[in-house]
Design an enzyme around this catalytic site. Structure first.
Site, PDB file in Angstrom:
ATOM      1  N   ASN A  98     -24.066 -18.938  -4.124  1.00  0.00           N
ATOM      2  CA  ASN A  98     -23.337 -20.245  -3.661  1.00  0.00           C
ATOM      3  C   ASN A  98     -24.086 -21.488  -3.739  1.00  0.00           C
ATOM      4  O   ASN A  98     -23.551 -22.609  -3.841  1.00  0.00           O
ATOM      5  CB  ASN A  98     -23.009 -19.745  -2.220  1.00  0.00           C
TER       6      ASN A  98
ATOM      7  N   GLN B 222     -18.202 -16.599  -4.704  1.00  0.00           N
ATOM      8  CA  GLN B 222     -18.235 -17.773  -5.635  1.00  0.00           C
ATOM      9  C   GLN B 222     -17.959 -17.493  -6.890  1.00  0.00           C
ATOM     10  O   GLN B 222     -17.521 -18.296  -7.860  1.00  0.00           O
ATOM     11  CB  GLN B 222     -19.789 -18.270  -5.603  1.00  0.00           C
TER      12      GLN B 222
ATOM     13  N   SER C 144     -12.809 -14.925  -0.770  1.00  0.00           N
ATOM     14  CA  SER C 144     -12.452 -15.786  -0.105  1.00  0.00           C
ATOM     15  C   SER C 144     -11.528 -16.511  -0.797  1.00  0.00           C
ATOM     16  O   SER C 144     -11.721 -17.214  -1.597  1.00  0.00           O
ATOM     17  CB  SER C 144     -13.538 -16.499   0.701  1.00  0.00           C
TER      18      SER C 144
ATOM     19  N   THR D 234      -2.946  -7.341  13.220  1.00  0.00           N
ATOM     20  CA  THR D 234      -1.704  -7.877  12.306  1.00  0.00           C
ATOM     21  C   THR D 234      -2.198  -8.691  11.096  1.00  0.00           C
ATOM     22  O   THR D 234      -2.704  -9.631  11.365  1.00  0.00           O
ATOM     23  CB  THR D 234      -0.888  -8.644  13.351  1.00  0.00           C
TER      24      THR D 234
ATOM     25  N   CYS E  17     -23.151 -24.367   5.244  1.00  0.00           N
ATOM     26  CA  CYS E  17     -23.630 -23.910   6.630  1.00  0.00           C
ATOM     27  C   CYS E  17     -24.915 -24.609   6.774  1.00  0.00           C
ATOM     28  O   CYS E  17     -25.378 -24.657   8.103  1.00  0.00           O
ATOM     29  CB  CYS E  17     -23.606 -22.453   7.170  1.00  0.00           C
TER      30      CYS E  17
HETATM   31  N1  PLP Z   1     -20.076 -15.379   0.279  1.00  0.00           N
HETATM   32  C1  PLP Z   1     -20.446 -16.679  -0.183  1.00  0.00           C
HETATM   33  C2  PLP Z   1     -21.230 -16.425  -1.459  1.00  0.00           C
HETATM   34  C3  PLP Z   1     -19.860 -17.813   0.416  1.00  0.00           C
HETATM   35  O1  PLP Z   1     -20.232 -18.940  -0.516  1.00  0.00           O
HETATM   36  C4  PLP Z   1     -19.346 -18.055   1.405  1.00  0.00           C
HETATM   37  C5  PLP Z   1     -18.784 -19.161   1.928  1.00  0.00           C
HETATM   38  O2  PLP Z   1     -19.314 -20.136   1.851  1.00  0.00           O
HETATM   39  C6  PLP Z   1     -19.033 -16.653   2.078  1.00  0.00           C
HETATM   40  C7  PLP Z   1     -19.480 -15.443   1.722  1.00  0.00           C
HETATM   41  C8  PLP Z   1     -18.093 -16.847   3.529  1.00  0.00           C
HETATM   42  O3  PLP Z   1     -16.877 -16.730   3.225  1.00  0.00           O
HETATM   43  P1  PLP Z   1     -15.896 -17.502   4.241  1.00  0.00           P
HETATM   44  O4  PLP Z   1     -16.014 -18.897   4.255  1.00  0.00           O
HETATM   45  O5  PLP Z   1     -14.552 -16.842   3.590  1.00  0.00           O
HETATM   46  O6  PLP Z   1     -16.051 -16.544   5.568  1.00  0.00           O
END
Ligand code: PLP
Length: 402
Positions: free
Chosen positions: A170, A198, A218, A256, A343
């Site tokens: 990511n 990603q 996601s 749900t 993050c």
């Molecule tokens: N995995 C990767 C490689 C990501 O870049 C992200 C989000 O930044 C996630 C998992 C987490 O996804 P979500 O934001 O849907 O929880």
């Protein structure tokens, strides 16, 4: 009242559209067609997909159509597609669920993963080690941000129940060699989970060729809604549920179903898969134009492999600047970028990914990621803003953050 609301929304839209958004790895804007597909399920078709009456049946039909869209986009069977609340949940469910089931079947309690996984994978593995009696091997990556398949396979033991390797990172956008890892694991009877949050829509994902057992997506990373994820779980791969309750989604994911979000996820998956052939070269051209501009400033270097990387990702080290100061200067100039993963932004410490590739902690690191809404004039504006910001910060001695 309504007129004022519309005016406020229009003003917000104007200010959004005046900003050059180059943070598509953090999240993407909802596609208007996806929004339209979701509309009925947010209003008149509000039924619970588990209900037997007409409202329920309509919502269920929307969910099942979306399941087929996602399955079609990934080349798997619809029953192998489970809907979750996002990438984080899909990763947690895959890692914990497959690990528990593997141990229960007496196959062992050892896990293998890489040092550059998303925290959703890394911390699930750590939790299994700290609280559940598992052991784990975390394999490092090269300075190019790519794991060496031989090194990874060497870490696999007779008691390994799961290997988790992301399809693409990511932060750096580096593409991992699942083609060399998956088939070798399959021969040894070891399950492979991949976080493709990603990679989906940006790189090929031949799941059958790679013998992928589980995969996480996601929706908000491919122009779908936030709070919806996909877990592909192959029918022959047992997994214990993390969430217990109503037994939805093959009993693996109770709760749900978020029908509107799922319908949006399906529409976004179909849009992404059906436009990949044109979007990937378009993104690559924009990214290359962007990189040319950034590198032209001087004292700027690419982080991670230049070849094995997603087509929309530019990640650079910038000498003589502070990362946060550069990000704020770009923001003030109307360019949205990131210093690392979402993050991590705001954190003074370099991310675990930059640490894993041995990146210099004393220079600025900037991630710029293009997307469906990015245009050539956006790139021109971003390069101009970057050139000006770097010059100003260097003239001022870096940016004052020490
Ligand atoms: N995995 C990767 C490689 C990501 O870049 C992200 C989000 O930044 C996630 C998992 C987490 O996804 P979500 O934001 O849907 O929880």
């Amino acid at each position: 009242m309504r007129a004022r609301r519309v005016l406020r929304a229009a003003a917000r839209y104007r200010s959004w559209s005046m900003t050059v958004y180059l943070d598509h790895a953090a999240t993407t804007p909802l596609d208007p067609g996806v929004h339209e597909a979701m509309g009925p399920y947010l209003e008149a078709e509000f039924g619970n997909p588990s209900s037997l009456h007409g409202f329920g049946r309509t919502a269920r039909a929307g969910v099942e159509a979306a399941r087929e869209q996602v399955a079609g986009a990934l080349g798997v069977a619809p029953l192998e597609v489970l809907f979750t609340s996002g990438g984080t949940e899909s990763d947690n469910q895959a890692v914990k669920g497959i690990a528990w089931a593997g141990r229960e079947a007496g196959r062992g309690a050892h896990l293998v993963t890489t040092a550059i996984e998303h925290h959703a994978v890394l911390e699930s593995v750590e939790w299994l080690v700290d609280h559940q009696g598992f052991t784990a091997t975390v394999v490092g990556v090269g300075a190019d941000g790519v794991v060496d398949p031989e090194r990874l396979l060497d870490a696999v033991r007779d008691d390994t129940v799961l290997v988790s390797v992301m399809a693409a990172n990511n932060e750096l956008g580096t593409i991992q060699p699942l083609d060399a890892i998956g088939p070798a694991l399959s021969e040894r009877g070891v399950a492979l989970h991949t976080d493709a949050v990603q990679a989906f829509g940006r790189a090929p994902l031949p799941l059958d060729d790679w013998r992928v057992g589980a995969l996480a997506l996601s929706a908000h990373k491919f122009n779908g809604p936030k709070g919806v994820g996909v877990l592909v779980l192959r029918r022959d791969l047992p997994a214990q549920p993390v969430l217990h309750g109503g037994g939805q989604e093959r009993g693996v994911r109770s709760g749900t179903l978020n029908a509107a979000g799922i319908v949006g996820c399906g529409a976004a998956a179909e849009l992404t898969a059906s436009t990949m052939n044109t979007e990937v070269p378009r993104l690559r051209a924009l990214r290359d134009q962007l990189l040319d501009g950034l590198l032209g400033v001087g004292g700027v270097a690419v982080n991670g492999s230049p070849d094995r990387r997603l087509p929309h990702n530019a990640h650079v080290a910038v000498n003589g600047c502070d990362g946060e100061a550069l990000l704020l200067a770009l923001d003030a100039a109307g360019v949205a970028a990131s210093t690392g993963s979402a993050c991590q932004s705001g954190a003074a410490e370099p991310s675990h990914v930059l640490t894993a590739v041995g990146a210099d902690p004393d220079v600025a690191h900037l991630r710029l990621t293009c997307g469906r809404t990015t245009t050539t004039p956006d790139i021109d504006r971003a390069v101009a803003a970057f050139t000006e910001a770097v010059k100003r910060l260097r003239d001022a001695g870096g940016g004052g953050f020490g």
